[in-house]
Scaffold this active site. Structure first.
Site, PDB file in Angstrom:
ATOM      1  N   MET A  18      10.201  92.088  13.327  1.00 22.97           N
ATOM      2  CA  MET A  18       8.854  91.202  13.579  1.00 22.97           C
ATOM      3  C   MET A  18       9.099  90.050  14.515  1.00 22.97           C
ATOM      4  O   MET A  18      10.223  89.316  14.406  1.00 22.97           O
ATOM      5  CB  MET A  18       8.533  90.469  12.129  1.00 22.97           C
ATOM      6  CG  MET A  18       8.084  91.350  11.153  1.00 22.97           C
ATOM      7  SD  MET A  18       7.769  90.619   9.483  1.00 22.97           S
ATOM      8  CE  MET A  18       9.612  90.646   8.940  1.00 22.97           C
ATOM      9  N   ALA A  19       8.345  90.129  15.792  1.00 25.45           N
ATOM     10  CA  ALA A  19       8.440  89.110  16.670  1.00 25.45           C
ATOM     11  C   ALA A  19       8.337  87.269  16.222  1.00 25.45           C
ATOM     12  O   ALA A  19       7.492  87.287  15.428  1.00 25.45           O
ATOM     13  CB  ALA A  19       7.312  89.243  17.575  1.00 25.45           C
ATOM     14  N   CYS A 102       3.603  97.880  19.049  1.00 23.37           N
ATOM     15  CA  CYS A 102       3.127  96.432  19.452  1.00 23.37           C
ATOM     16  C   CYS A 102       1.683  96.566  20.185  1.00 23.37           C
ATOM     17  O   CYS A 102       1.478  97.347  21.285  1.00 23.37           O
ATOM     18  CB  CYS A 102       3.943  95.637  20.324  1.00 23.37           C
ATOM     19  SG  CYS A 102       3.315  93.890  20.562  1.00 23.37           S
TER      20      CYS A 102
END
Length: 336
Positions: A18-19, A102
């Protein structure tokens, strides 16, 4: 367990990349809660090649996190391959993962992330080039498709396999869905039935029971947990225990939640310095406090706090207030 190339994990529960979340501070907590594989937040191939300090920090791997998968993204074959070489030769990550999921426009406009989902032939070409250039196992994390009219999950997974990819993680949503709607586990099941490499299912796993249901329904080799672990690493531990023993452990109490939140904060301070860490911890605290009685006022206090000690005092006062409320309730119980 999962076998990804020459890397074997101790169980089949995976922390999603997770960014803005999966830095070493959070990843290490996830590892201590027993997760078999942690995935680092995605890093741009071009940023890796530019070698700026912030990007190099994102490539850092604590030995205690291993095995770890480091995720890269990009749309140009040359720069993706060169970045993969940097990760392969200059980091102690165990696995190189390529982002094909993404949905953010600034990523897809560069022909990266979910944009790959529209072209299975590009997937095979790009993944094959990376596989040929590195010694670490290469995996892919993808969504099931771009939109409802372009769902090529099976073809895309087969392309990954032909290219020499050692595993594929499939999020059962399209790029168009973002994180809305329901994850389609039927597509994940189709992917599992179409390839021989390990398949890791992802999407709508919010409880240990969800994880077991996904594994049973799809036949997947592993389950990837993302948003459900935000502020709740106990979800990882409880899932592993449930899958192993069939026993559903209780949720943590407020004291335990604040203890881990403080540990998380201190590790962020060590990693990024107090000023950045405290500001970054605000979003995490909203997750740690989710569902706790009386947390709304505390969230407001946290949003204006700027020091580690100040944050710690907020945690301490909140725990004490909750314990006091619990004691008052107990004292008011009348036994007939």
């Amino acid at each position: 367990m999962l076998q990804i190339g020459n890397i074997q994990t101790k169980n089949n529960v995976v922390l999603a990349p997770m960014a803005g979340v999966c830095n070493p501070a959070f990843r290490l907590i996830a590892k201590e809660f027993g997760v078999g594989l942690v995935c680092a937040e995605m890093v741009s191939d071009k940023a890796i090649l530019h070698g700026n300090e912030r990007t190099m920090q994102m490539l850092f791997v604590d030995d205690r996190e291993k095995p770890l998968s480091l995720q890269i993204f990009g749309g140009d074959k040359h720069s993706l391959v060169e970045a993969a070489k940097v990760v392969d030769q200059n980091t102690n990550a165990d696995i190189i993962d390529i982002n094909m999921g993404c949905p953010v426009p600034k990523i897809t406009k560069c022909d990266a992330g979910a944009k790959w989902l529209l072209d299975p032939s590009k997937i095979e070409e790009m993944v094959s080039a990376v596989v040929s250039a590195v010694s670490k196992p290469v995996t892919v994390k993808m969504r099931m498709g771009w939109d409802d009219e372009h769902i090529f999950a099976v073809k895309n997974a087969q392309a990954v396999e032909r290219a020499g990819g050692k595993a594929v993680a499939v999020h059962g949503r399209t790029r168009q869905q973002l994180y809305t709607g329901k994850a389609n586990w039927d597509i994940i099941k189709e992917v599992k039935q179409s390839v021989q490499i390990p398949v890791i299912g992802n999407g709508d796993v919010f409880t240990p029971e969800d994880a077991k249901h996904l594994l049973d329904y799809t036949g997947c080799d592993g389950v990837m947990i993302g948003r459900a672990a935000l502020g709740n690493p106990w979800m990882l531990y409880r899932t592993i225990h449930y899958l192993t023993n069939g026993e559903l452990l209780p949720e943590p109490d407020v004291n335990e939640k604040m203890r881990i939140a403080l540990l998380h904060l201190d590790r962020l301070v060590d990693l990024k310095g107090e000023n950045v860490a405290v500001r970054e911890m605000r979003k995490h605290m909203a997750w740690y406090l989710k569902g706790l009685r009386g947390s709304a006022k505390v969230k407001d206090e946290i949003m204006s706090e700027t020091t580690r000690d100040g944050m710690k005092n907020i945690f301490k006062n909140f725990v004490e207030s909750q314990q006091q409320k619990s004691e008052n309730v107990d004292n008011n119980v009348v036994i007939h």
